[in-house]
Design a protein around this motif. Structure first.
Motif, PDB file in Angstrom:
ATOM      1  N   GLN A   1     -22.849 -15.407  17.320  1.00  0.00           N
ATOM      2  CA  GLN A   1     -23.485 -14.837  16.039  1.00  0.00           C
ATOM      3  C   GLN A   1     -22.423 -14.047  15.089  1.00  0.00           C
ATOM      4  O   GLN A   1     -22.900 -14.299  13.604  1.00  0.00           O
ATOM      5  N   LYS A   2     -21.586 -13.215  15.403  1.00  0.00           N
ATOM      6  CA  LYS A   2     -20.946 -12.494  14.780  1.00  0.00           C
ATOM      7  C   LYS A   2     -20.105 -13.655  13.683  1.00  0.00           C
ATOM      8  O   LYS A   2     -19.774 -13.321  12.565  1.00  0.00           O
ATOM      9  N   GLU A   3     -19.524 -14.790  14.206  1.00  0.00           N
ATOM     10  CA  GLU A   3     -18.779 -15.746  13.700  1.00  0.00           C
ATOM     11  C   GLU A   3     -19.553 -16.354  12.538  1.00  0.00           C
ATOM     12  O   GLU A   3     -19.100 -16.447  11.476  1.00  0.00           O
ATOM     13  N   VAL A   4     -20.831 -16.698  12.721  1.00  0.00           N
ATOM     14  CA  VAL A   4     -21.838 -17.117  11.768  1.00  0.00           C
ATOM     15  C   VAL A   4     -22.032 -16.221  10.795  1.00  0.00           C
ATOM     16  O   VAL A   4     -21.738 -16.540   9.645  1.00  0.00           O
ATOM     17  N   PHE A   5     -22.330 -14.782  10.929  1.00  0.00           N
ATOM     18  CA  PHE A   5     -22.694 -13.850  10.374  1.00  0.00           C
ATOM     19  C   PHE A   5     -21.280 -13.706   9.234  1.00  0.00           C
ATOM     20  O   PHE A   5     -21.797 -13.434   8.087  1.00  0.00           O
ATOM     21  N   GLU A   6     -20.086 -13.667   9.755  1.00  0.00           N
ATOM     22  CA  GLU A   6     -19.004 -13.470   9.003  1.00  0.00           C
ATOM     23  C   GLU A   6     -18.832 -14.484   7.837  1.00  0.00           C
ATOM     24  O   GLU A   6     -18.698 -14.348   6.713  1.00  0.00           O
ATOM     25  N   ASN A   7     -19.252 -15.536   8.359  1.00  0.00           N
ATOM     26  CA  ASN A   7     -19.248 -16.896   7.365  1.00  0.00           C
ATOM     27  C   ASN A   7     -20.498 -16.579   6.080  1.00  0.00           C
ATOM     28  O   ASN A   7     -20.009 -16.940   5.090  1.00  0.00           O
ATOM     29  N   LEU A   8     -21.407 -16.276   6.868  1.00  0.00           N
ATOM     30  CA  LEU A   8     -22.481 -16.057   5.682  1.00  0.00           C
ATOM     31  C   LEU A   8     -22.000 -15.080   4.880  1.00  0.00           C
ATOM     32  O   LEU A   8     -22.522 -15.080   3.542  1.00  0.00           O
ATOM     33  N   ASP A   9     -21.702 -14.005   5.436  1.00  0.00           N
ATOM     34  CA  ASP A   9     -21.262 -12.608   4.659  1.00  0.00           C
ATOM     35  C   ASP A   9     -20.281 -13.071   3.498  1.00  0.00           C
ATOM     36  O   ASP A   9     -20.241 -12.555   2.338  1.00  0.00           O
TER      37      ASP A   9
END
Length: 162
Positions: free
Chosen positions: A51-59
């Protein structure tokens, strides 16, 4: 007295120059990995590594989009406020364009948070909704005093004489 002061000042200047060189090379004030706003949601929602990885891409995508929109808004405002002396500039269209860019920013913020919510588990979504609602209402719902008690309200709308 002067002969003892000179070496002390020289040492102080050397230390200050060393510190300045360190600041210019390492730029610790620009270290983005330690910004609390980037980790707030991931910590509060206790994201998994995926989830952190996906969040960082979204961010990252969100930040690039927002910076691009901010640049466009700044450009439109520069054109608008530099047109005071010109009668051939259509200020209404510039203001309308600026408003459209502001709307795009609002849509981007909504899209970003909607995307973040999608990567949350149902429990995380409940927590996410509470965080967003609290942010929308402001910190504790406390509003500052209207006039900040700086001066009494004026009657009639005319500025005071000078």
């Amino acid at each position: 007295m002067k002969s003892k002061l000179l070496p002390a000042l020289l040492i102080i200047l050397i230390v200050l120059n060393g510190f300045l060189i360190f600041m210019l090379i390492k730029k610790p004030h620009q270290n983005r990995e330690h910004l609390p706003q980037r980790t707030f949601l991931t910590e509060q929602l206790q994201f998994s590594e995926k989830q952190k990885e996906v969040f960082e891409n979204l961010d990252e995508t969100h930040r690039e989009t927002m910076m691009d929109l901010d640049k466009k808004i700044r450009k439109q405002k520069d054109i608008l406020f530099n047109s005071f002396g010109s009668d051939d500039v259509n200020t209404d269209s510039l203001i309308k364009k600026n408003g459209e860019l502001q709307v795009q920013k609002e849509v981007e913020v909504f899209r970003f948070f909607k995307s973040v919510r999608k990567i949350c588990s149902p429990e995380q979504q409940e927590k996410f909704d509470k965080i967003i609602n609290k942010a929308l209402k402001g910190a504790g719902g406390v509003k500052p005093p209207r006039n900040n008690d700086r001066r009494p309200p004026r009657e009639g709308g005319m500025p005071p004489p000078r």
